[in-house]
Write a protein that holds these residues in place. Sequence first.
Motif, PDB file in Angstrom:
ATOM      1  N   CYS A   1     -39.964  19.651 -22.413  1.00 41.49           N
ATOM      2  CA  CYS A   1     -41.388  19.772 -22.767  1.00 41.49           C
ATOM      3  C   CYS A   1     -41.588  20.829 -23.846  1.00 41.49           C
ATOM      4  CB  CYS A   1     -42.197  20.163 -21.531  1.00 41.49           C
ATOM      5  SG  CYS A   1     -41.955  19.041 -20.145  1.00 41.49           S
ATOM      6  N   ALA A   2     -42.618  20.619 -24.656  1.00 39.93           N
ATOM      7  CA  ALA A   2     -42.908  21.589 -25.707  1.00 39.93           C
ATOM      8  C   ALA A   2     -43.469  22.859 -25.060  1.00 39.93           C
ATOM      9  CB  ALA A   2     -43.902  21.010 -26.702  1.00 39.93           C
ATOM     10  N   PRO A   3     -42.864  24.041 -25.368  1.00 40.06           N
ATOM     11  CA  PRO A   3     -43.255  25.277 -24.677  1.00 40.06           C
ATOM     12  C   PRO A   3     -44.742  25.622 -24.795  1.00 40.06           C
ATOM     13  CG  PRO A   3     -41.275  25.616 -25.984  1.00 40.06           C
ATOM     14  CD  PRO A   3     -41.750  24.246 -26.299  1.00 40.06           C
ATOM     15  N   LEU A   4     -45.313  25.437 -26.000  1.00 42.70           N
ATOM     16  CA  LEU A   4     -46.739  25.772 -26.136  1.00 42.70           C
ATOM     17  C   LEU A   4     -47.602  24.807 -25.338  1.00 42.70           C
ATOM     18  CD1 LEU A   4     -47.085  26.659 -29.922  1.00 42.70           C
ATOM     19  CD2 LEU A   4     -47.391  28.185 -27.960  1.00 42.70           C
ATOM     20  N   SER A   5     -47.145  23.559 -25.249  1.00 43.31           N
ATOM     21  CA  SER A   5     -47.908  22.565 -24.476  1.00 43.31           C
ATOM     22  C   SER A   5     -47.955  22.936 -22.998  1.00 43.31           C
ATOM     23  CB  SER A   5     -47.280  21.176 -24.630  1.00 43.31           C
ATOM     24  OG  SER A   5     -47.266  20.799 -25.984  1.00 43.31           O
ATOM     25  N   THR A   6     -46.812  23.329 -22.456  1.00 37.65           N
ATOM     26  CA  THR A   6     -46.819  23.676 -21.023  1.00 37.65           C
ATOM     27  C   THR A   6     -47.653  24.932 -20.780  1.00 37.65           C
ATOM     28  OG1 THR A   6     -44.684  24.765 -21.303  1.00 37.65           O
ATOM     29  CG2 THR A   6     -44.637  22.590 -20.375  1.00 37.65           C
ATOM     30  N   ARG A   7     -47.573  25.892 -21.689  1.00 38.24           N
ATOM     31  CA  ARG A   7     -48.404  27.102 -21.536  1.00 38.24           C
ATOM     32  C   ARG A   7     -49.887  26.757 -21.556  1.00 38.24           C
ATOM     33  NH1 ARG A   7     -46.887  32.560 -24.192  1.00 38.24           N
ATOM     34  NH2 ARG A   7     -44.665  32.656 -23.887  1.00 38.24           N
TER      35      ARG A   7
ATOM     36  N   ARG B   1     -42.799  12.837 -34.802  1.00 33.23           N
ATOM     37  CA  ARG B   1     -41.668  12.384 -35.639  1.00 33.23           C
ATOM     38  C   ARG B   1     -40.549  11.824 -34.775  1.00 33.23           C
ATOM     39  NH1 ARG B   1     -42.066  16.956 -38.917  1.00 33.23           N
ATOM     40  NH2 ARG B   1     -40.566  17.963 -37.553  1.00 33.23           N
ATOM     41  N   ALA B   2     -40.231  12.570 -33.702  1.00 37.04           N
ATOM     42  CA  ALA B   2     -39.131  12.150 -32.819  1.00 37.04           C
ATOM     43  C   ALA B   2     -39.451  10.800 -32.171  1.00 37.04           C
ATOM     44  CB  ALA B   2     -38.884  13.211 -31.752  1.00 37.04           C
ATOM     45  N   PHE B   3     -40.715  10.621 -31.795  1.00 33.06           N
ATOM     46  CA  PHE B   3     -41.104   9.339 -31.191  1.00 33.06           C
ATOM     47  C   PHE B   3     -40.877   8.206 -32.195  1.00 33.06           C
ATOM     48  CE2 PHE B   3     -44.278   6.005 -30.416  1.00 33.06           C
ATOM     49  CZ  PHE B   3     -43.897   5.635 -29.127  1.00 33.06           C
ATOM     50  N   ALA B   4     -41.342   8.425 -33.438  1.00 29.47           N
ATOM     51  CA  ALA B   4     -41.199   7.384 -34.464  1.00 29.47           C
ATOM     52  C   ALA B   4     -39.726   7.107 -34.763  1.00 29.47           C
ATOM     53  CB  ALA B   4     -41.937   7.814 -35.734  1.00 29.47           C
ATOM     54  N   GLU B   5     -38.916   8.170 -34.720  1.00 27.94           N
ATOM     55  CA  GLU B   5     -37.489   8.012 -35.066  1.00 27.94           C
ATOM     56  C   GLU B   5     -36.629   7.671 -33.849  1.00 27.94           C
ATOM     57  OE1 GLU B   5     -36.584  11.744 -36.980  1.00 27.94           O
ATOM     58  OE2 GLU B   5     -38.092  11.397 -38.541  1.00 27.94           O
ATOM     59  N   LYS B   6     -37.267   7.453 -32.717  1.00 28.11           N
ATOM     60  CA  LYS B   6     -36.572   7.082 -31.470  1.00 28.11           C
ATOM     61  C   LYS B   6     -35.443   8.049 -31.128  1.00 28.11           C
ATOM     62  CE  LYS B   6     -37.566   2.116 -32.005  1.00 28.11           C
ATOM     63  NZ  LYS B   6     -38.793   2.108 -31.215  1.00 28.11           N
ATOM     64  N   ARG B   7     -35.776   9.337 -31.151  1.00 23.33           N
ATOM     65  CA  ARG B   7     -34.790  10.368 -30.778  1.00 23.33           C
ATOM     66  C   ARG B   7     -35.495  11.405 -29.907  1.00 23.33           C
ATOM     67  NH1 ARG B   7     -36.168  14.867 -33.510  1.00 23.33           N
ATOM     68  NH2 ARG B   7     -37.301  14.576 -35.454  1.00 23.33           N
ATOM     69  N   ALA B   8     -34.656  12.254 -29.279  1.00 22.48           N
ATOM     70  CA  ALA B   8     -35.242  13.321 -28.456  1.00 22.48           C
ATOM     71  C   ALA B   8     -35.809  14.407 -29.366  1.00 22.48           C
ATOM     72  CB  ALA B   8     -34.167  13.921 -27.550  1.00 22.48           C
ATOM     73  N   PRO B   9     -36.995  14.920 -29.047  1.00 24.68           N
ATOM     74  CA  PRO B   9     -37.550  15.991 -29.889  1.00 24.68           C
ATOM     75  C   PRO B   9     -36.810  17.314 -29.696  1.00 24.68           C
ATOM     76  CG  PRO B   9     -38.988  15.534 -28.002  1.00 24.68           C
ATOM     77  CD  PRO B   9     -37.869  14.539 -27.941  1.00 24.68           C
ATOM     78  N   LYS B  10     -36.845  18.133 -30.762  1.00 25.33           N
ATOM     79  CA  LYS B  10     -36.267  19.495 -30.650  1.00 25.33           C
ATOM     80  C   LYS B  10     -37.406  20.482 -30.849  1.00 25.33           C
ATOM     81  CE  LYS B  10     -31.456  19.249 -31.932  1.00 25.33           C
ATOM     82  NZ  LYS B  10     -30.769  18.665 -33.049  1.00 25.33           N
ATOM     83  N   TYR B  11     -37.900  21.024 -29.744  1.00 24.83           N
ATOM     84  CA  TYR B  11     -39.069  21.895 -29.840  1.00 24.83           C
ATOM     85  C   TYR B  11     -38.669  23.348 -30.094  1.00 24.83           C
ATOM     86  CZ  TYR B  11     -41.678  17.922 -28.078  1.00 24.83           C
ATOM     87  OH  TYR B  11     -42.231  16.685 -27.925  1.00 24.83           O
ATOM     88  N   GLN B  12     -39.476  24.022 -30.904  1.00 21.49           N
ATOM     89  CA  GLN B  12     -39.212  25.412 -31.284  1.00 21.49           C
ATOM     90  C   GLN B  12     -40.203  26.387 -30.666  1.00 21.49           C
ATOM     91  OE1 GLN B  12     -36.568  26.053 -33.173  1.00 21.49           O
ATOM     92  NE2 GLN B  12     -36.144  23.860 -33.418  1.00 21.49           N
ATOM     93  N   GLY B  13     -41.244  25.861 -30.030  1.00 20.43           N
ATOM     94  CA  GLY B  13     -42.261  26.766 -29.487  1.00 20.43           C
ATOM     95  C   GLY B  13     -43.170  27.333 -30.575  1.00 20.43           C
ATOM     96  N   ARG B  14     -43.351  26.531 -31.651  1.00 21.97           N
ATOM     97  CA  ARG B  14     -44.239  26.967 -32.742  1.00 21.97           C
ATOM     98  C   ARG B  14     -45.224  25.862 -33.073  1.00 21.97           C
ATOM     99  NH1 ARG B  14     -39.245  28.984 -35.159  1.00 21.97           N
ATOM    100  NH2 ARG B  14     -39.006  27.046 -36.296  1.00 21.97           N
TER     101      ARG B  14
END
Length: 258
Positions: free
Chosen positions: A200-206, A245-258
């Motif tokens: 999960c995206a860190p800012l989203s969970t916060r 982007r990750a959804f469109a490219e059918k890959r797992a997202p790499k979240y940075q917390g930004r």
Amino acid sequence: MSNLISSVRDHIAHVTINRPDARNALSKETNEELSALAAELGSNSDVRAVVLRGSGEKSFCAGADLKERKGVSPADTGPYVDAISGAITAWSKIPQPTLAVVNGFAFGGGMELAIACDLRIAADNALFGLTEVRLGIMPGAGGTQRLPRLIGVSAAKELILLGKRIDAKQALALGLVSAVVPQAELDSKVEEIVAELTLCAPLSTRMAKEAIDRGTEVGIEEGLQIERACYEKTLFTEDRNEGLRAFAEKRAPKYQGR
Ligand code: COA
């Protein structure tokens, strides 16, 4: 920090209350350390979630340090109680998701600490109880407020007014914990939950945590406004773009917390 062991690995903070000989009871010093650590972890943007354990195999936390408390003068009782409730409130205010891993006893302040966390799992030997009324006091570190919010007024009154102890199965049935596993499988269950959290995206969970915590304390209209304000903080983030982007490219997202 001598009463706590703390480390951050792969963006996850692992904290252990390290007083096994006192069943991880909360001494004044332990409360001060818990408060300081909650503030430190909460402001560490590298930390995406916090896992809290008790050391040893018998106890998560046996509550206030009753031996120490026996020697506290009447004049010092107020500040002493403030220290434990302050520590537990500080823990409840950590902005990242928190997980209490309950192996063994979670009594009094130990149960209050567990219910100040967002998620709870238990080993099959876990025992929970806000047992204070049996000691001539009452829960004073959030128990009377947080427990009814978690499991409903009726069930909370039954536990608190009778000072009842319940086992892991009963805790699961009440929704107090989300999973019960054999003690030997507790660490792999933690890993499983941590792996899900790191998807999960860190800012989203916060922001989702903030929306729930603040929104459930007010009327629905105000709650919806809080949700909207939190939602807006996830817009225009790099992680939102990465998610799309990750959804469109059918890959797992790499979240940075930004
Ligand atoms: N504060 C301080 N010391 C505590 C403690 C507490 N809350 N709970 C346990 N300990 C200590 C015991 O005094 C004992 O110390 P000792 O070896 O110097 O005698 C040690 O931890 C082990 O406790 P013991 O009772 O022998 O272990 P147990 O496994 O048989 O039982 C408990 C553990 C937690 C069930 C039992 O100690 C207990 O009921 N503690 C009080 C819990 C409570 O009511 N907490 C609410 C506080 S508001």
